[in-house]
Design a protein around this motif. Sequence first.
Motif, short mmCIF file in Angstrom:
data_model
loop_
_atom_site.label_atom_id
_atom_site.label_comp_id
_atom_site.label_asym_id
_atom_site.label_seq_id
_atom_site.Cartn_x
_atom_site.Cartn_y
_atom_site.Cartn_z
N ALA A 5 0.83 -1.21 0.00
CA ALA A 5 0.00 0.00 0.00
C ALA A 5 0.86 1.26 0.00
N LEU A 6 1.95 1.24 0.78
CA LEU A 6 2.85 2.40 0.85
C LEU A 6 3.55 2.63 -0.49
N LEU A 7 4.05 1.55 -1.11
CA LEU A 7 4.72 1.68 -2.40
C LEU A 7 3.79 2.25 -3.47
N LEU A 8 2.57 1.73 -3.51
CA LEU A 8 1.60 2.21 -4.49
C LEU A 8 1.24 3.67 -4.24
N ALA A 9 1.08 4.02 -2.96
CA ALA A 9 0.73 5.40 -2.63
C ALA A 9 1.85 6.36 -3.01
N ILE A 10 3.09 5.99 -2.70
CA ILE A 10 4.23 6.84 -3.04
C ILE A 10 4.32 7.03 -4.55
N ALA A 11 4.23 5.92 -5.30
CA ALA A 11 4.36 5.99 -6.75
C ALA A 11 3.25 6.84 -7.37
N ILE A 12 2.03 6.62 -6.95
CA ILE A 12 0.88 7.34 -7.53
C ILE A 12 0.94 8.83 -7.20
N LEU A 13 1.21 9.15 -5.92
CA LEU A 13 1.24 10.56 -5.51
C LEU A 13 2.43 11.30 -6.12
N LEU A 14 3.60 10.67 -6.11
CA LEU A 14 4.76 11.31 -6.72
C LEU A 14 4.54 11.56 -8.21
N ASN A 15 3.94 10.59 -8.88
CA ASN A 15 3.68 10.74 -10.31
C ASN A 15 2.76 11.92 -10.58
N ILE A 16 1.73 12.06 -9.76
CA ILE A 16 0.78 13.16 -9.93
C ILE A 16 1.45 14.50 -9.65
N VAL A 17 2.22 14.58 -8.57
CA VAL A 17 2.84 15.84 -8.16
C VAL A 17 3.97 16.25 -9.10
N LEU A 18 4.87 15.32 -9.41
CA LEU A 18 6.06 15.67 -10.19
C LEU A 18 5.76 15.89 -11.67
N TYR A 19 4.70 15.27 -12.17
CA TYR A 19 4.42 15.43 -13.60
C TYR A 19 4.16 16.89 -13.96
N GLY A 20 3.55 17.62 -13.06
CA GLY A 20 3.30 19.03 -13.32
C GLY A 20 4.56 19.84 -13.47
N TYR A 21 5.66 19.36 -12.85
CA TYR A 21 6.95 20.06 -12.94
C TYR A 21 7.82 19.51 -14.07
N TRP A 22 7.84 18.18 -14.21
CA TRP A 22 8.80 17.56 -15.11
C TRP A 22 8.21 17.10 -16.43
#
Length: 620
Positions: free
Chosen positions: A95-112
């Motif tokens: 659950a932690l791995l999936l949460a980190i991957a999904i949230l990071l993807n959403i947040v960082l995509y706006g920048y990168w």
Amino acid sequence: MIGKIKTIAGVFIVITMICAIGRTGFYHVHHALIESGGEASFLPMLLHGLRLDVAVAGYLCLLPCLLAVVNTWIKGRGALRVLGYVWKGYFGIVALLLAIAILLNIVLYGYWGFPLDSTPLFYFLTSPKDAAASAEWWMILCGIIGLVCVTALFALPLLRVYRFIDKVENESVPKKIVTSFICILMGVAMIIPIRGGFTVATNNVGTVYFSDNVRLNHATVNPLFSFLESVTHEEDFASMYRFMDDAEASRLFDEMKHTAMRPDSIGAYRINNVSGTRVVVVILESFSSYIMTEEGHVKGVTPTLDRLSKEGVYFNHFYANSFRTDRGLVSILSGYPAQPNMSLMKYPRKTNNLYSIARSLRADGYHTQYVYGGDANFTNMRSYLMATGFQDIISEDDFPSEQLTGKWGANDGNLFVKALERMDEAWKNDTKNLMVIQTSSSHEPFDVPCHQFDDKILNAFYYTDRELGSFVDKMKAREDWKNTLMVIVPDHLGCWPDPEDNYKMRRYHVPLIIIGGALKEKATLGVYGSQQDIAATVLGMLGIDHSEFTFSKDLFDTTFHHFAFFTHPDAVGMADEYNQIMVDNPSQKPLFDLGTRKGTNKRKAQAYLQKLFDDIAEMR
């Protein structure tokens, strides 16, 4: 037996659904950006992406299949209780791995602007403090709270599935053997979704691409799969980016390569390589041509760059090689092109023998210095700088604590003051000197001691430009200015306007300005080039051989065709006066294709990238 089968199947279904829900969230958060690229169909995106969702579910179900076998044979309530903790602990980790991957993807995509890969991990491991410097404290706090909540939300259905197996099943030995066989068989069957079917080709990020809109394709990508693929395939450089057979790639590359000294090297723009020569390279964080007054988008942000572009040699068709500092530095200082999905600075064993401006000048008797207001250990920077010929590295440790006021260390005003102090110390004892100065105040969070513009990003650019102007004016007042050659260039593509489109040519357009008392002429030159060409150009001006710089070209040499090369995850671009193109690597489709001879640079760009990775694979 039924309970174990239900558990394994349930875990597979729940993980697949979590992944699909995560991509749905990504789609809605970035819907405006996705829609700006063309087609924005939600259902096809959701369905195509399931291929990688079930692949991730397959990977994460392998251990539950094994635990189910152990659960079949274990005896005693104490042992079963311990095994229960193992199950629940594993579900928590998933659950932690999936949460980190999904949230990071959403947040960082706006920048990168690209799906999650190993890049954030690289930055965090090399310097956690600097990796977090772009975020305010409240953003970090909200992120932690959000991560905890999402992890708990993902863990709940997984724990509910475990209830199917959370009891002692009294089975005979033959029945246990059958149950174990079925659980193992289910584990073996997971290979099918992991591979993506029965064909020779296996799953990769590009297998879910289906649209001409690359951003919609990015929405189909499972972020955890993308991250794992990036981590596990980074070392296999020889197999990356195989667009054509080696003979064709070599033929096209040889036509683009030029390492010889220019015939007129003793003519225009020649800098006499004699006692007293000073070379200063100023690397500006996140600047671009877009914010200069001549572009007409904004006015008054870069009065110094506007003025200096008329005082020396200004290249107005110059382009950044990449989007991050660690990649841009290698391009500028080593004349080595940036790569789409990796950073060469991450591999000290490969950069140990990499050529560079500093190494070439040091061999010619120059004293070499690097001045930076932040942490020189970030992204293995210190290792790279020392390996490539820098003798003195001045970083945040050399500034008084009261000057370390920004998230990235000392602000640019104090940085330029420190650079002048170091000049006074070193230049009086050495007759030949190279100093590289790297700024940082125009990096997010843009906290600067200046309030000229309401827009905090433009305000930060104005501040750095102002401090650069003050530095140059003080340099001009020095006696050694008459022997000084100064190169001014950004470290990577520009960050304004924000958010900007990574698939527009203007995104990569940056200024290259060469000034100094040693410069003989002023000119605005329209030759196409990119950061990797700075090394050969500077060395050529100094009359120093640059034949080992395979990918760098002297911009003053008019005897061959010039072009700009640039990359972005996961895309490659090439531009000259006839064709400006950027190609998405997984689909090999153009992201933009401009000019009078559209498409002519596609195969050239691909050949260039292929030979680049051949070169990286051969590095020792």
